[in-house]
Design a protein around this motif. Structure first.
Motif, PDB file in Angstrom:
ATOM      1  N   VAL A  34       0.842  -1.205   0.000  1.00 17.90           N
ATOM      2  CA  VAL A  34       0.000   0.000   0.000  1.00 17.90           C
ATOM      3  C   VAL A  34       0.871   1.247   0.000  1.00 17.90           C
ATOM      4  O   VAL A  34       0.614   2.199  -0.746  1.00 17.90           O
ATOM      5  N   PHE A  35       1.924   1.268   0.816  1.00 16.82           N
ATOM      6  CA  PHE A  35       2.825   2.413   0.875  1.00 16.82           C
ATOM      7  C   PHE A  35       3.524   2.630  -0.467  1.00 16.82           C
ATOM      8  O   PHE A  35       3.668   3.764  -0.931  1.00 16.82           O
ATOM      9  N   ALA A  36       3.954   1.552  -1.114  1.00 15.25           N
ATOM     10  CA  ALA A  36       4.622   1.664  -2.412  1.00 15.25           C
ATOM     11  C   ALA A  36       3.662   2.182  -3.480  1.00 15.25           C
ATOM     12  O   ALA A  36       4.050   3.005  -4.324  1.00 15.25           O
ATOM     13  N   VAL A  37       2.413   1.751  -3.461  1.00 14.55           N
ATOM     14  CA  VAL A  37       1.423   2.215  -4.441  1.00 14.55           C
ATOM     15  C   VAL A  37       1.143   3.700  -4.233  1.00 14.55           C
ATOM     16  O   VAL A  37       1.071   4.471  -5.202  1.00 14.55           O
ATOM     17  N   ILE A  38       1.009   4.127  -2.979  1.00 21.17           N
ATOM     18  CA  ILE A  38       0.772   5.549  -2.703  1.00 21.17           C
ATOM     19  C   ILE A  38       1.978   6.375  -3.143  1.00 21.17           C
ATOM     20  O   ILE A  38       1.823   7.445  -3.738  1.00 21.17           O
ATOM     21  N   GLY A  39       3.190   5.889  -2.873  1.00 17.73           N
ATOM     22  CA  GLY A  39       4.398   6.597  -3.305  1.00 17.73           C
ATOM     23  C   GLY A  39       4.476   6.708  -4.819  1.00 17.73           C
ATOM     24  O   GLY A  39       4.831   7.760  -5.357  1.00 17.73           O
ATOM     25  N   GLY A  40       4.143   5.626  -5.524  1.00 12.43           N
ATOM     26  CA  GLY A  40       4.137   5.667  -6.985  1.00 12.43           C
ATOM     27  C   GLY A  40       3.093   6.627  -7.526  1.00 12.43           C
ATOM     28  O   GLY A  40       3.334   7.348  -8.498  1.00 12.43           O
ATOM     29  N   ALA A  41       1.933   6.666  -6.892  1.00 11.45           N
ATOM     30  CA  ALA A  41       0.881   7.587  -7.338  1.00 11.45           C
ATOM     31  C   ALA A  41       1.306   9.040  -7.134  1.00 11.45           C
ATOM     32  O   ALA A  41       1.073   9.891  -8.002  1.00 11.45           O
ATOM     33  N   VAL A  42       1.959   9.327  -6.010  1.00 15.51           N
ATOM     34  CA  VAL A  42       2.433  10.699  -5.766  1.00 15.51           C
ATOM     35  C   VAL A  42       3.493  11.076  -6.785  1.00 15.51           C
ATOM     36  O   VAL A  42       3.504  12.195  -7.304  1.00 15.51           O
ATOM     37  N   TRP A  43       4.381  10.149  -7.110  1.00 13.98           N
ATOM     38  CA  TRP A  43       5.432  10.423  -8.100  1.00 13.98           C
ATOM     39  C   TRP A  43       4.807  10.724  -9.465  1.00 13.98           C
ATOM     40  O   TRP A  43       5.211  11.673 -10.149  1.00 13.98           O
TER      41      TRP A  43
END
Length: 82
Positions: A34-43
């Motif tokens: 979940v943290f990686a998906v949120i980080g990718g979305a922010v990027w």
């Protein structure tokens, strides 16, 4: 009706549940995903925002108090459309 393999699988899960410490909670793999998906979305959002901000074209109006001259009001330029 439960088969022998499903009964055996359930007994293994019950023993894992008994050894689980309820006072010690960790995020685990799901939390990382979940943290990686949120980080990718922010990027991706930041990349898109930078692309759109590069398209913005504006001119700053001259300040009125410089050098004793007065700036005349000019008509606003037409926005660029692509």
């Amino acid at each position: 009706m439960m088969s022998a393999t499903s009964t055996l699988a359930l007994t293994h899960f019950v023993t894992l549940a008994d050894s689980f410490d309820k006072d010690k909670v960790t995020p685990g793999v799901l939390g990382f995903i979940v943290f990686a998906v949120i980080g990718g979305a922010v990027w991706l959002l930041m990349k898109s925002m930078n692309k759109h901000m590069r398209k913005v074209d504006f001119e700053e109006p001259a300040e009125e108090g410089q050098g004793g001259t007065t700036a005349q009001a000019t008509a606003a330029p037409e926005p660029k459309t692509s």
